[in-house]
Design a protein around this motif. Structure first.
Motif, short mmCIF file in Angstrom:
data_model
loop_
_atom_site.label_atom_id
_atom_site.label_comp_id
_atom_site.label_asym_id
_atom_site.label_seq_id
_atom_site.Cartn_x
_atom_site.Cartn_y
_atom_site.Cartn_z
N VAL A 179 0.84 -1.20 0.00
CA VAL A 179 0.00 0.00 0.00
C VAL A 179 0.87 1.25 0.00
N LEU A 180 1.98 1.21 0.73
CA LEU A 180 2.88 2.35 0.79
C LEU A 180 3.86 2.40 -0.38
N ARG A 181 3.73 1.48 -1.31
CA ARG A 181 4.59 1.42 -2.50
C ARG A 181 6.06 1.20 -2.15
N LEU A 182 6.29 0.55 -1.04
CA LEU A 182 7.65 0.14 -0.69
C LEU A 182 7.98 -1.21 -1.32
N LEU A 183 6.93 -1.95 -1.69
CA LEU A 183 7.06 -3.21 -2.42
C LEU A 183 6.06 -3.19 -3.57
N PRO A 184 6.45 -3.68 -4.74
CA PRO A 184 5.47 -3.76 -5.84
C PRO A 184 4.67 -5.06 -5.75
N PRO A 185 3.37 -5.03 -6.01
CA PRO A 185 2.62 -6.29 -6.07
C PRO A 185 3.09 -7.13 -7.25
N THR A 186 3.04 -8.44 -7.10
CA THR A 186 3.32 -9.33 -8.22
C THR A 186 2.17 -9.30 -9.21
N SER A 187 0.95 -9.20 -8.68
CA SER A 187 -0.23 -9.06 -9.52
C SER A 187 -1.33 -8.39 -8.71
N GLY A 188 -2.39 -7.99 -9.40
CA GLY A 188 -3.47 -7.28 -8.74
C GLY A 188 -3.24 -5.78 -8.77
N THR A 189 -4.21 -5.03 -8.28
CA THR A 189 -4.13 -3.56 -8.32
C THR A 189 -4.45 -2.95 -6.97
N ILE A 190 -3.81 -1.83 -6.70
CA ILE A 190 -4.13 -0.97 -5.57
C ILE A 190 -4.52 0.37 -6.17
N SER A 191 -5.67 0.89 -5.78
CA SER A 191 -6.17 2.11 -6.42
C SER A 191 -6.72 3.08 -5.38
N ILE A 192 -6.72 4.34 -5.75
CA ILE A 192 -7.37 5.40 -4.96
C ILE A 192 -8.40 6.07 -5.85
N ASP A 193 -9.65 6.04 -5.40
CA ASP A 193 -10.75 6.62 -6.18
C ASP A 193 -10.75 6.11 -7.62
N GLY A 194 -10.47 4.81 -7.77
CA GLY A 194 -10.53 4.18 -9.08
C GLY A 194 -9.28 4.33 -9.91
N ARG A 195 -8.28 5.03 -9.43
CA ARG A 195 -7.05 5.24 -10.20
C ARG A 195 -5.95 4.34 -9.68
N ASP A 196 -5.37 3.54 -10.56
CA ASP A 196 -4.27 2.66 -10.20
C ASP A 196 -3.12 3.51 -9.67
N VAL A 197 -2.63 3.18 -8.46
CA VAL A 197 -1.60 4.01 -7.85
C VAL A 197 -0.29 3.97 -8.64
N ARG A 198 -0.10 2.95 -9.48
CA ARG A 198 1.12 2.89 -10.29
C ARG A 198 1.14 3.98 -11.35
N GLN A 199 -0.02 4.57 -11.61
CA GLN A 199 -0.10 5.67 -12.57
C GLN A 199 0.15 7.03 -11.92
N MET A 200 0.31 7.02 -10.60
CA MET A 200 0.54 8.26 -9.87
C MET A 200 2.02 8.43 -9.58
N GLY A 201 2.53 9.65 -9.67
CA GLY A 201 3.89 9.92 -9.24
C GLY A 201 4.00 9.73 -7.74
N LYS A 202 5.16 9.26 -7.28
CA LYS A 202 5.30 8.98 -5.85
C LYS A 202 5.12 10.24 -5.01
N ARG A 203 5.57 11.38 -5.53
CA ARG A 203 5.40 12.63 -4.78
C ARG A 203 3.92 12.92 -4.53
N ASP A 204 3.10 12.74 -5.58
CA ASP A 204 1.65 12.98 -5.43
C ASP A 204 1.02 11.91 -4.54
N TYR A 205 1.50 10.66 -4.69
CA TYR A 205 0.91 9.58 -3.91
C TYR A 205 1.14 9.77 -2.42
N TYR A 206 2.37 10.17 -2.07
CA TYR A 206 2.68 10.31 -0.65
C TYR A 206 2.08 11.56 -0.03
N ARG A 207 1.46 12.40 -0.84
CA ARG A 207 0.63 13.48 -0.28
C ARG A 207 -0.70 12.93 0.21
#
Length: 260
Positions: A54-82
């Motif tokens: 969830v904190l993006r310290l480890l990448p999932p092997t499969s599956g998705t983690i999202s915020i408000d429907g947006r895959d967190v991998r599409q977010m820059g880490k700076r924006d995500y950690y806000r």
């Protein structure tokens, strides 16, 4: 909301990485704003692995983690950690002992608030400290060894609040604190929940999970075996592992000799 959907983490193990170990197997649950979700399981069940993903310290092997429907991998880490921050089990390990404890605020300023005037920055720090029930005079300009574990944990939560986060991953954050300090930190999380913060509360302690959360996830060997409203999970558990966990909780009215 923060949502996990079919999240799996597989590690390669062995001398040459020829074998694999599944630490988390298709985990799925969600955390809504203003809600505490307890992630409960024994040591080695995969709880902290989920927190790190969830904190993006480890990448999932499969599956998705999202915020408000947006895959967190599409977010820059700076924006995500806000939006998402974490606080971990050992507060002392998060600080460099040769620097004063409030250096954690300066590091946030360097990345996110470079242009903020000193007076405004001081006001932001004081507001964050007030939110976690700390007096600036009691904790600022102090080295980590001069502060208690509870004060250090609350400093880390204040650091996260400076970013106006939406979700907090709290990984065993009170397991190294004494009993009187534990209730202070738990009540602080309850206050933050009332302000709209979503909390993933990772713990092996069922009583704490029952005390603080609206919903509970029970993890066993990397798989979710129980998930639902906390009252239902604790009063009418459906899975044998959950029933076994609940039966193992010591009772205040029972002596060891009577239970054995």
């Amino acid at each position: 909301m923060l949502k996990l959907d079919g999240v799996t983490k597989v590690y390669r193990i062995g001398a040459f990485g020829g074998q694999t170990m599944t630490a988390v197997d298709e985990a799925g649950f969600e955390i809504k704003p203003g809600e505490v979700v307890s992630l409960i399981g024994e040591s080695g069940s995969g709880k902290s692995t989920i927190g790190k993903m969830v904190l993006r310290l480890l990448p999932p092997t499969s599956g998705t983690i999202s915020i408000d429907g947006r895959d967190v991998r599409q977010m820059g880490k700076r924006d995500y950690y806000r939006k998402v921050q974490g606080v971990f089990q050992d507060p002392f390990s998060s600080y460099n002992p040769v620097f004063k404890a409030d250096r954690v605020f300066a590091m946030i300023r360097e990345v996110y608030f470079k242009g903020v005037p000193d007076k405004e920055w001081t006001a932001k720090i004081e507001a964050a400290l007030d939110a976690v029930r700390l007096s600036p005079g009691a904790v600022l300009n102090k080295f980590p060894h001069q502060l208690s574990g509870g004060q250090l944990q609350r400093l880390l939560i204040a650091r996260a609040l400076l970013l106006d986060i939406e979700y907090l991953v709290a990984d065993e954050i009170i397991s190294m604190l004494d009993a009187s300090t534990r209730i202070d930190v738990l009540n602080l999380l309850a206050d933050l929940k009332q302000r709209g913060l979503g909390v993933l509360f990772i713990t092996h302690d069922l009583a704490l999970g029952n005390y603080i959360s609206e919903r509970t996830v029970v993890l066993h060997k990397g798989r979710i075996v129980e998930y639902g409203p906390t009252d239902a999970v604790f009063e009418q558990p459906e899975h044998a592992y959950t029933r076994k966990l609940l039966a193992s909780v010591p009772q205040l009215h029972t002596k060891w000799e009577d239970a054995s």
